[in-house]
Design a protein around this motif. Structure first.
Motif, PDB file in Angstrom:
ATOM      1  N   ALA A  75       0.849  -1.195   0.000  1.00 48.98           N
ATOM      2  CA  ALA A  75       0.000   0.000   0.000  1.00 48.98           C
ATOM      3  C   ALA A  75       0.882   1.242   0.000  1.00 48.98           C
ATOM      4  O   ALA A  75       0.967   1.969   0.976  1.00 48.98           O
ATOM      5  N   ASP A  76       1.525   1.479  -1.136  1.00 49.36           N
ATOM      6  CA  ASP A  76       2.391   2.649  -1.255  1.00 49.36           C
ATOM      7  C   ASP A  76       1.621   3.809  -1.873  1.00 49.36           C
ATOM      8  O   ASP A  76       0.416   3.729  -2.099  1.00 49.36           O
ATOM      9  N   GLU A  77       2.339   4.896  -2.132  1.00 50.48           N
ATOM     10  CA  GLU A  77       1.689   6.101  -2.650  1.00 50.48           C
ATOM     11  C   GLU A  77       1.083   5.876  -4.029  1.00 50.48           C
ATOM     12  O   GLU A  77       0.010   6.390  -4.332  1.00 50.48           O
ATOM     13  N   LEU A  78       1.773   5.106  -4.872  1.00 52.91           N
ATOM     14  CA  LEU A  78       1.258   4.843  -6.213  1.00 52.91           C
ATOM     15  C   LEU A  78      -0.030   4.023  -6.154  1.00 52.91           C
ATOM     16  O   LEU A  78      -0.967   4.268  -6.909  1.00 52.91           O
ATOM     17  N   PHE A  79      -0.077   3.053  -5.256  1.00 48.07           N
ATOM     18  CA  PHE A  79      -1.284   2.253  -5.108  1.00 48.07           C
ATOM     19  C   PHE A  79      -2.456   3.132  -4.695  1.00 48.07           C
ATOM     20  O   PHE A  79      -3.548   3.046  -5.257  1.00 48.07           O
TER      21      PHE A  79
END
Length: 132
Positions: free
Chosen positions: A51-55
């Motif tokens: 669950a990173d920023e891109l996700f």
């Protein structure tokens, strides 16, 4: 990367699919509407997705698209129901209202899931392309 990373919070929506299993078990009693909750099992796909920023950016893009689609469908449903009411409803009015509600609820959800899967697939392609 840490092997004990937190689970993606979006994957917890998959547990709503259990309502669909209840609907399958009660289908003889007219609870077929609950079977539509089986679609929520698709959210378990994101259990191991970081669950990173891109996700979350992809979730926001997919959410905005499905929100706009939901608004359009809800307005079409309201107009259709208003026309049907002005013409004069009959015994099938309840079935029509339930059907229209299902359409306006689950089509945007399916659209959100499809777009989010597409964005994640595109992200994997770009990562594989950069690693090659």
């Amino acid at each position: 990367m840490n092997k004990h990373t937190k689970k993606n919070p979006l994957s917890y929506l998959g547990w709503l699919g259990l309502i669909g299993i209840i609907g399958v078990n009660l289908s003889a009693h007219g609870a077929w509407i609950l079977q539509l909750f089986l679609i929520y099992f698709f959210f378990f796909i994101y259990r191991n997705v970081p669950a990173d920023e891109l996700f979350w950016f992809n979730v926001k893009k997919a959410g905005l698209s499905s929100f706009i689609l939901g608004l359009i469908i809800n307005n079409i449903v309201l107009i259709t129901l208003a026309i049907f009411e002005s013409i004069g409803g009959n015994q099938d009015a309840t079935k029509l209202i339930i059907g229209m509600f299902l359409i306006s609820s689950f089509i945007p959800l399916l659209f959100f899931i499809g777009i989010l899967m597409y964005y994640n697939r595109q992200e994997k392609k770009y990562v594989e392309k950069d690693n090659a």
